[in-house]
Design a protein around this motif. Structure first.
Motif, PDB file in Angstrom:
ATOM      1  N   LYS A 102      32.818 -24.451 -24.925  1.00 56.01           N
ATOM      2  CA  LYS A 102      33.840 -25.551 -25.083  1.00 56.01           C
ATOM      3  C   LYS A 102      33.219 -26.123 -26.397  1.00 56.01           C
ATOM      4  O   LYS A 102      32.490 -26.703 -26.355  1.00 56.01           O
ATOM      5  CB  LYS A 102      33.488 -26.727 -23.610  1.00 56.01           C
ATOM      6  CG  LYS A 102      34.105 -26.716 -22.289  1.00 56.01           C
ATOM      7  CD  LYS A 102      33.678 -27.613 -21.538  1.00 56.01           C
ATOM      8  CE  LYS A 102      32.433 -27.013 -20.272  1.00 56.01           C
ATOM      9  NZ  LYS A 102      31.939 -27.759 -19.700  1.00 56.01           N
ATOM     10  N   VAL A 141      38.890 -28.573 -27.669  1.00 53.71           N
ATOM     11  CA  VAL A 141      39.493 -30.484 -27.630  1.00 53.71           C
ATOM     12  C   VAL A 141      39.673 -30.684 -28.833  1.00 53.71           C
ATOM     13  O   VAL A 141      38.698 -31.997 -29.005  1.00 53.71           O
ATOM     14  CB  VAL A 141      39.080 -30.612 -26.446  1.00 53.71           C
ATOM     15  CG1 VAL A 141      40.206 -32.649 -26.162  1.00 53.71           C
ATOM     16  CG2 VAL A 141      39.525 -30.680 -24.965  1.00 53.71           C
ATOM     17  N   ILE A 198      39.868 -34.522 -31.234  1.00 55.48           N
ATOM     18  CA  ILE A 198      39.131 -36.142 -31.066  1.00 55.48           C
ATOM     19  C   ILE A 198      40.085 -36.063 -32.703  1.00 55.48           C
ATOM     20  O   ILE A 198      39.560 -35.764 -33.616  1.00 55.48           O
ATOM     21  CB  ILE A 198      38.097 -36.427 -31.110  1.00 55.48           C
ATOM     22  CG1 ILE A 198      37.996 -35.508 -29.269  1.00 55.48           C
ATOM     23  CG2 ILE A 198      38.614 -37.630 -31.454  1.00 55.48           C
ATOM     24  CD1 ILE A 198      36.345 -36.245 -29.166  1.00 55.48           C
ATOM     25  N   LYS A 201      27.031 -33.949 -23.527  1.00 54.21           N
ATOM     26  CA  LYS A 201      27.948 -34.312 -22.675  1.00 54.21           C
ATOM     27  C   LYS A 201      27.952 -32.069 -22.264  1.00 54.21           C
ATOM     28  O   LYS A 201      28.841 -32.515 -21.423  1.00 54.21           O
ATOM     29  CB  LYS A 201      28.886 -34.728 -22.957  1.00 54.21           C
ATOM     30  CG  LYS A 201      28.411 -36.330 -23.316  1.00 54.21           C
ATOM     31  CD  LYS A 201      29.792 -37.275 -23.339  1.00 54.21           C
ATOM     32  CE  LYS A 201      28.911 -38.428 -23.570  1.00 54.21           C
ATOM     33  NZ  LYS A 201      27.548 -39.413 -22.985  1.00 54.21           N
ATOM     34  N   LYS A 229      44.098 -28.437 -20.848  1.00 51.21           N
ATOM     35  CA  LYS A 229      43.587 -28.834 -22.276  1.00 51.21           C
ATOM     36  C   LYS A 229      44.593 -29.835 -22.401  1.00 51.21           C
ATOM     37  O   LYS A 229      43.968 -31.064 -23.155  1.00 51.21           O
ATOM     38  CB  LYS A 229      43.880 -27.436 -22.911  1.00 51.21           C
ATOM     39  CG  LYS A 229      43.806 -28.457 -25.044  1.00 51.21           C
ATOM     40  CD  LYS A 229      43.378 -27.231 -25.525  1.00 51.21           C
ATOM     41  CE  LYS A 229      43.798 -27.783 -26.993  1.00 51.21           C
ATOM     42  NZ  LYS A 229      44.362 -27.061 -28.464  1.00 51.21           N
ATOM     43  N   LYS A 232      43.062 -33.198 -20.402  1.00 51.92           N
ATOM     44  CA  LYS A 232      41.982 -33.705 -21.026  1.00 51.92           C
ATOM     45  C   LYS A 232      42.727 -34.305 -22.415  1.00 51.92           C
ATOM     46  O   LYS A 232      42.029 -35.539 -22.636  1.00 51.92           O
ATOM     47  CB  LYS A 232      41.217 -32.187 -21.924  1.00 51.92           C
ATOM     48  CG  LYS A 232      40.235 -31.355 -20.451  1.00 51.92           C
ATOM     49  CD  LYS A 232      39.601 -30.876 -20.703  1.00 51.92           C
ATOM     50  CE  LYS A 232      38.006 -30.220 -20.330  1.00 51.92           C
ATOM     51  NZ  LYS A 232      38.110 -28.525 -20.426  1.00 51.92           N
ATOM     52  N   ILE A 233      43.633 -34.019 -23.422  1.00 50.42           N
ATOM     53  CA  ILE A 233      43.925 -34.567 -24.347  1.00 50.42           C
ATOM     54  C   ILE A 233      44.650 -35.932 -23.939  1.00 50.42           C
ATOM     55  O   ILE A 233      44.193 -37.041 -24.127  1.00 50.42           O
ATOM     56  CB  ILE A 233      44.913 -33.469 -25.006  1.00 50.42           C
ATOM     57  CG1 ILE A 233      44.373 -32.369 -25.799  1.00 50.42           C
ATOM     58  CG2 ILE A 233      45.327 -34.719 -26.453  1.00 50.42           C
ATOM     59  CD1 ILE A 233      44.995 -31.566 -26.678  1.00 50.42           C
ATOM     60  N   MET A 274      36.051 -40.198 -25.457  1.00 47.65           N
ATOM     61  CA  MET A 274      36.891 -39.306 -25.198  1.00 47.65           C
ATOM     62  C   MET A 274      36.519 -38.275 -25.586  1.00 47.65           C
ATOM     63  O   MET A 274      36.344 -37.388 -24.996  1.00 47.65           O
ATOM     64  CB  MET A 274      37.424 -39.331 -27.170  1.00 47.65           C
ATOM     65  CG  MET A 274      39.341 -41.169 -26.157  1.00 47.65           C
ATOM     66  SD  MET A 274      39.499 -40.966 -28.467  1.00 47.65           S
ATOM     67  CE  MET A 274      39.967 -39.983 -28.633  1.00 47.65           C
ATOM     68  N   SER A 283      36.894 -35.089 -22.945  1.00 41.90           N
ATOM     69  CA  SER A 283      37.332 -34.480 -23.618  1.00 41.90           C
ATOM     70  C   SER A 283      36.470 -32.527 -22.745  1.00 41.90           C
ATOM     71  O   SER A 283      36.645 -31.678 -22.647  1.00 41.90           O
ATOM     72  CB  SER A 283      36.843 -33.649 -24.955  1.00 41.90           C
ATOM     73  OG  SER A 283      37.820 -34.721 -25.178  1.00 41.90           O
ATOM     74  N   LEU A 284      35.049 -33.069 -21.953  1.00 40.47           N
ATOM     75  CA  LEU A 284      34.144 -32.387 -21.728  1.00 40.47           C
ATOM     76  C   LEU A 284      33.868 -32.043 -20.417  1.00 40.47           C
ATOM     77  O   LEU A 284      33.302 -31.742 -20.095  1.00 40.47           O
ATOM     78  CB  LEU A 284      32.963 -32.630 -22.351  1.00 40.47           C
ATOM     79  CG  LEU A 284      32.331 -31.663 -23.910  1.00 40.47           C
ATOM     80  CD1 LEU A 284      31.301 -32.753 -24.422  1.00 40.47           C
ATOM     81  CD2 LEU A 284      32.672 -30.677 -24.463  1.00 40.47           C
TER      82      LEU A 284
END
Lengths: 140, 343, 648
Positions: free
Chosen positions: A8, A37, A39, A58, C114, C117-118, C641, C645-646
């Motif tokens: 991840k 992901v 950001i 996390k 994904k 998550k976004i 965020m 995301s995790l």
């Protein structure tokens, strides 16, 4: 057969270069693994070391900070501060024994969709043999 | 060798002249060797001042308290505070000046040079004396200390009981002062990062093992934070607080505090705490070693600070606490800063 | 708890082909605070936007997330839709699940994961957004143009003719730039001076243009609509109002220096007029060449000056101007001679660069339009032109193509043939780039009508031998070695950003690309804007370009500037830094890092000038006390965020 480990990754992409570069990868229909992901932040200079530590805490297996090439920053010099700050954090994490592959920084311009794609591919490849990141992951 | 009488004389003069409101120095304590911080308010009290190799504390921390106290007073005494500083302490003061936390006019700096020696590591001395209780310690020549115990005087090689940081000291004479006592002599240090490099040179697995063991011990007493002159924030980000609560703070805002890390003293959270602490000291820590000295679990905290100190020097040619006018490490850059780690 | 609505766009199959939009909508519906979640085939269509508007009204939504294409495309569309439904524009955030998800992945499960998550990440962000209104500021309705070449002249005239006052600053004694040095221009062979001088005269006579030559921009502060500029006016020691251009001064001046207008092919006196049609029409005393004024070492020029125009006491002057927009047209310089030693450039008198050759061809040039060798003033019978000198050479020189050399080399060869009918012109080239109206035809004309010999290949060696310049090269088409005994060699050297452009860019805080050219805000869609709002670019300062392109860009930049100057007030994004005074200790680290000087210390705390702040957030990452953050992308928002995301 056990499923392959899928790392991840959290990627902090600056809005003007790296996120735009990532958009270009999409527009050009390039393909890369879905482990990241993104950001979007305004500037790589706004990425606080706390963001990086928090992501690892996390459970991120890898963290990427990506900004504009030097001299190309939308905010003129934010990426220079980022470069200094991230260098210190990277070395410190390395010092405490976190695998250096887990924390990466890159310069990706709005025109470098191909470079972004390659960086993500490489990152995922390098993280797979390391397995899950447990060193900083919250162990409560 | 700094003469204590000279120190007393300087202190007395400034107090008599009314130049300072009081002097923060070292005072003899009831329980023997280690002094306590002393607040000398009148010329008569200067007799309490002492100067020995056991004057380890970084007294600049008290300026932080003084500033807070002053801000609460309705009609504060505007005179400066006299402060006794060693070389390392003076560098802490430079950083506080650089960060505009302290005004130069608010402090009268009585610099004391460690000359060619330094201060002791109490733990090393106890070990060395093998149970004998030290009552007094004096500078001899540069290479020795004279320790008085119940069983008489012992001469101990300074190198055996000097604090680690003194063995790696970059400024054994104050870099900023109003009066300076003692010589500006400098003890030659081959490599200020000698002990750090032993850890650095370990393989990754060993480094991890080392830090995992060390940081897992942390009980999060925050003594390291409390003693650090650079940790002068009203609220620490490690306390899961984003902003100060005032009369206008809404319930929603209170609910929005950021929990960057948990308070529980478990390995992962301890790591985050110590990493944040170290990063926040990057370009600011001047290696007074107080954090490590006060740690009840003997965690080698200095190494984390030293690592950043070394990288700042190596990568950016930056050294903290020498020039109050220079921009901070992380609020400056050079075009040629290294970027070989960037893809 | 805020009520959030989520809208997931299929974008036909662009998103729905890889992301299971139904599943995503279902998952989002379960997310804390989400009270409405739906998907639709085209959210940006009118019916799609209506879905959002209706849901906001009916379900009393506080905020919305649209999961669709990149925010660079439809963020404005959806924010306006949100606004029309009665919520603040900042209560709408975009989740980019197309460019950064569906288009780059194939595995539907993973891509859907994904995308979820976004989208959740955007939900977490929007829930903590503040409602903000744009910050409004007044506008100073004047413009500054820096650089008086063709681009600067065009921009200044367009602005002035639209009724706006313009300050045109040029560092040399006359406007005209490199274009005024040229002989004829491709592809029409117009005389360059003949088409440029009318524009120069118009500038000098225009009531709306304040021309400041021999002047340099020293300092720029302020922000779009309200810049304050300090301009250094260097002393010319000649009063232009009194000077009658009689030329007596220059006749008595004992100093001879290299004439930059003729690129060193001739000399000039220390007191001089750069060229007869110079604007402003006056002499300048170049103090670098003058034997000295303090004390006066010579004084001959003042002695002979009947109208007493020469004033040795003239001092440098700082002029302050207030403007609302700035156009930068600082142009180019040719690649330095020192870099091109392998071509004998700077070593052999008869190896010239393109601009020197222009002067040789020019009717007003050192040879009055006759092409003669600088070394012995003989007519050259064999001339070798070499293209891509320093350009397209990433290993040793400049990686980029200087763009205009193919065309001007064809023109040079053609002009040479027009002057020397029995001469032979050779051109070494890598390939010919002649895109442009009438350009290809022009090159063909050079080959067919003027018998110019094009040789595809690079030159390997140039050296002097018995009064000739030997050129060795290879014709890669025939594979033959070529050896030419040339009388003259003309190098099409690379175009570089003009000297001093870097320093100026730093003062203006505008970015440069890796080659030192000024960076446009977007390579395709915002080609004349710099990244700093209110500052525009035109001409070769931005990239190598020819005259028509420079002129077009200059007019474009003027139009962009007019779009600002014609407003009563300007609006600035309100996503700016905000200080928590309780936490600020006044250390000033944020003040040091701010690229816009938007932060300052006041009474021991930092203060934000919201008009200057661009919201980059570098202050926030620098602050050790979390005392400063950018609205609507706060550390708390980023923290949430990261968390989501995790996996939450």
């Amino acid at each position: 057969m056990a499923e392959e480990f899928e790392p991840k990754i959290v990627a902090f992409l600056c809005k003007w270069c790296s996120s735009a570069g990532s958009d270009l990868a999409g527009v050009s229909r390039m393909e890369y693994p879905p482990n990241v992901v993104p950001i979007q932040v305004m500037c790589s200079g706004s990425v606080s070391p706390l963001y990086v530590l928090s992501a690892f805490n996390k459970g991120a297996d890898g963290v990427l900070v990506s900004g504009c090439h030097p001299g190309d920053c939308h905010y003129i010099k934010g990426n220079f501060y980022a470069r200094r700050r991230i260098a210190l954090v990277k070395r410190l994490l390395d010092f405490i024994g976190l695998e250096p592959q887990r924390f990466q920084m890159s310069w990706v311009s709005a025109a470098e969709g191909t470079k972004y794609t390659q960086i993500i591919k490489d990152f995922v490849q390098e993280l797979k043999p390391l397995g899950p990141q447990t060193k900083l992951r919250r162990d409560l | 060798m700094v003469n204590l009488e000279d120190l007393k004389k300087e202190a007395k003069t400034v107090l008599e002249e009314g130049k300072v409101k009081y002097i923060i120095g070292y005072e003899k304590s009831a329980n023997g060797l280690m002094p306590v911080p002393g607040f000398i308010k009148s010329p008569e009290e200067v007799e309490k001042l002492i100067w020995t190799p056991a004057c380890v504390y970084n007294l600049t921390k008290f300026l932080v308290d003084e500033k807070r106290r002053k801000s609460r007073e309705k009609k504060p005494d505007e005179r400066p505070v006299g402060l006794v500083v060693k070389g390392c302490d003076s560098r802490a003061l430079v950083v506080l000046l650089q960060e505009k936390f302290i005004n130069r006019d608010d402090v009268f700096i009585i610099g004391v040079s460690c000359e060619e020696t330094g201060v002791i590591d109490e733990k090393k001395l106890i070990k060395k004396l093998k149970g004998k209780k030290a009552e007094k310690i004096e500078f001899d020549e540069k290479d020795n200390f004279i320790v008085t115990t119940q069983e008489g005087k012992v001469k101990i090689a300074a190198s055996e009981v000097l604090a680690e940081r003194c063995l790696e000291c970059k400024a054994n004479s104050p870099v900023i002062y109003d009066v300076l006592l003692g010589e500006k002599a400098k003890r030659s240090v081959d490599n200020p990062f000698q002990s750090l490099e032993k850890i650095e040179s370990l393989p990754e697995r060993e480094r991890w093992k080392f830090w995992k063991e060390q940081l897992s011990k942390c009980i999060r007493c925050y003594a390291c934070r409390s003693v650090c002159p650079m940790c002068y924030c009203d609220e620490c980000v490690a306390d899961t607080i984003n902003f100060a609560v005032t009369a206008d703070t809404t319930a929603e805002e209170k609910a929005q505090k950021i929990k960057w890390l948990e308070k529980s003293p478990v390995k992962s959270e301890n790591f985050v705490y110590h990493l944040v602490r170290a990063i926040h000291l990057a370009g600011r820590c001047i290696d007074c070693g107080e954090c490590e000295r006060v740690c009840p679990l003997d965690i080698p905290i200095r190494f984390l600070n030293k690592k950043l100190e070394k990288d700042a020097k190596e990568l950016f040619d930056y050294e903290a606490g020498f020039d109050p006018e220079q921009p901070s490490l992380v609020s400056s850059f050079k075009d040629e800063d290294p970027e070989d780690f960037i893809r | 708890m805020k009520r959030t609505g989520v809208f997931i766009c299929h974008c036909g199959i662009n998103i729905a082909g890889t992301v299971d939009v139904k599943k995503a909508a279902k998952e989002l519906a379960k997310h804390k605070g989400v009270v409405h979640s739906e998907e639709y085939v085209y959210m940006c269509s009118d019916p799609g936007q209506n879905l959002i508007i209706d849901a906001i009204k009916e379900k009393k939504l506080d905020n919305v997330v649209i999961a669709c294409c990149s925010p660079t495309l439809h963020e404005t569309t959806f924010r306006n839709a949100a606004k029309s439904a009665g919520i603040n524009t900042f209560q709408c955030e975009i989740a980019n699940i197309r460019e950064q998800c569906s288009w780059v992945h194939k595995d539907m499960n993973k891509a859907t994961d994904k995308a979820i998550k976004i989208t959740k990440s955007a939900v977490e962000r929007v829930r903590r957004n503040e409602s903000l209104e744009p910050i409004s500021v007044p506008v100073t309705r004047r413009a500054l143009v820096i650089g008086g070449g063709i681009a600067g002249i065009q921009s200044a005239l367009d602005l002035a003719n639209s009724g706006f006052e313009v300050v045109l600053v040029e560092r040399s004694p006359s406007i005209g730039g490199h274009m005024i040095q040229l002989s004829e221009t491709f592809p029409t062979l117009d005389c360059s001076q003949c088409i440029l001088t009318p524009k120069m005269v118009e500038v000098s006579k225009h009531p709306k243009i304040k021309l400041m030559t021999y002047s340099e921009v020293q300092e720029v502060s302020g922000y779009v609509g309200n810049f304050k500029v300090k301009i250094l006016k260097k002393p010319t020691y000649v009063d232009p109002d009194k000077c009658t251009l009689c030329d007596e001064c220059s006749k008595v001046c004992p100093v001879l220096v290299s004439n930059e207008f003729d690129l060193g092919l001739t000399g000039r006196r220390a007191i001089y007029i750069p060229f007869p049609q110079a604007i402003p029409a006056t002499y300048t005393l170049d103090i670098k060449g003058c034997p000295g004024l303090l004390p006066i070492a010579c004084g001959k020029c003042a002695d002979v000056c009947e109208p007493e125009a020469i004033d040795y006491d003239m001092k440098p002057e700082i002029v302050e101007e207030e403007v609302g927009a700035i156009i930068v047209t600082t142009g180019y310089d040719l690649y330095d001679k020192e870099n091109m030693a392998e071509y004998g450039y700077g070593k052999y008198a008869d190896v010239l660069d393109g601009l020197q050759f222009e002067r040789l061809c020019s009717a007003s040039g050192p040879t009055m339009g006759k092409i003669l060798r600088p070394s012995d003033h003989k007519e050259p019978k064999e001339v070798v032109f070499i293209q891509c000198v320093g350009s397209r050479d990433p290993e040793l020189h400049c990686a980029y193509c200087s763009k205009i050399c193919c065309m001007y080399t064809a023109k040079h060869a053609m002009l040479y043939k027009h002057h020397v009918h029995d001469g032979q012109a050779y051109i070494f080239y890598i390939d010919i780039r002649s895109g442009g109206k009438g350009y290809e035809e022009f090159v063909q004309r050079a080959v067919e009508e003027d018998g110019v010999l094009y040789l595809r290949g690079k030159v390997s060696k140039i050296f002097e031998d018995k009064g000739k310049i030997k050129v060795w090269g290879v014709d890669t088409l025939s594979g033959k070695d070529i050896e030419i005994d040339a009388d003259m060699v003309v190098l099409a050297t690379a175009m570089r950003p003009s000297k001093g452009a870097e320093e100026l860019a730093k003062k203006l805080k505008i970015a440069m690309d890796k080659d030192g050219f000024l960076s446009e805000a977007h390579p395709k869609l915002r080609p004349v804007e710099s990244v700093t709002s209110g500052m525009f670019l035109a001409g070769a300062a931005q990239a190598p370009k020819d005259i028509p392109e420079a002129v077009a860009q200059a007019s474009g930049a003027a139009a962009k500037a007019i779009a600002i100057l014609s407003q009563d007030r300007l609006y600035h994004a309100p996503t700016v830094a905000k200080v928590n005074l309780n936490l600020c200790t006044g250390c000033g680290m944020c003040v040091e890092v701010c690229p816009y000087e938007a932060l300052s210390l006041k009474d021991g705390k930092v203060e934000v000038n919201e008009v200057l702040c661009e919201g980059c957030g570098t202050c926030s990452a620098t602050c050790l006390r979390a005392a400063i953050q950018v609205k609507n992308l706060t550390p708390l928002q980023v923290h949430e965020m990261i968390s989501i995301s995790l996996g939450g």
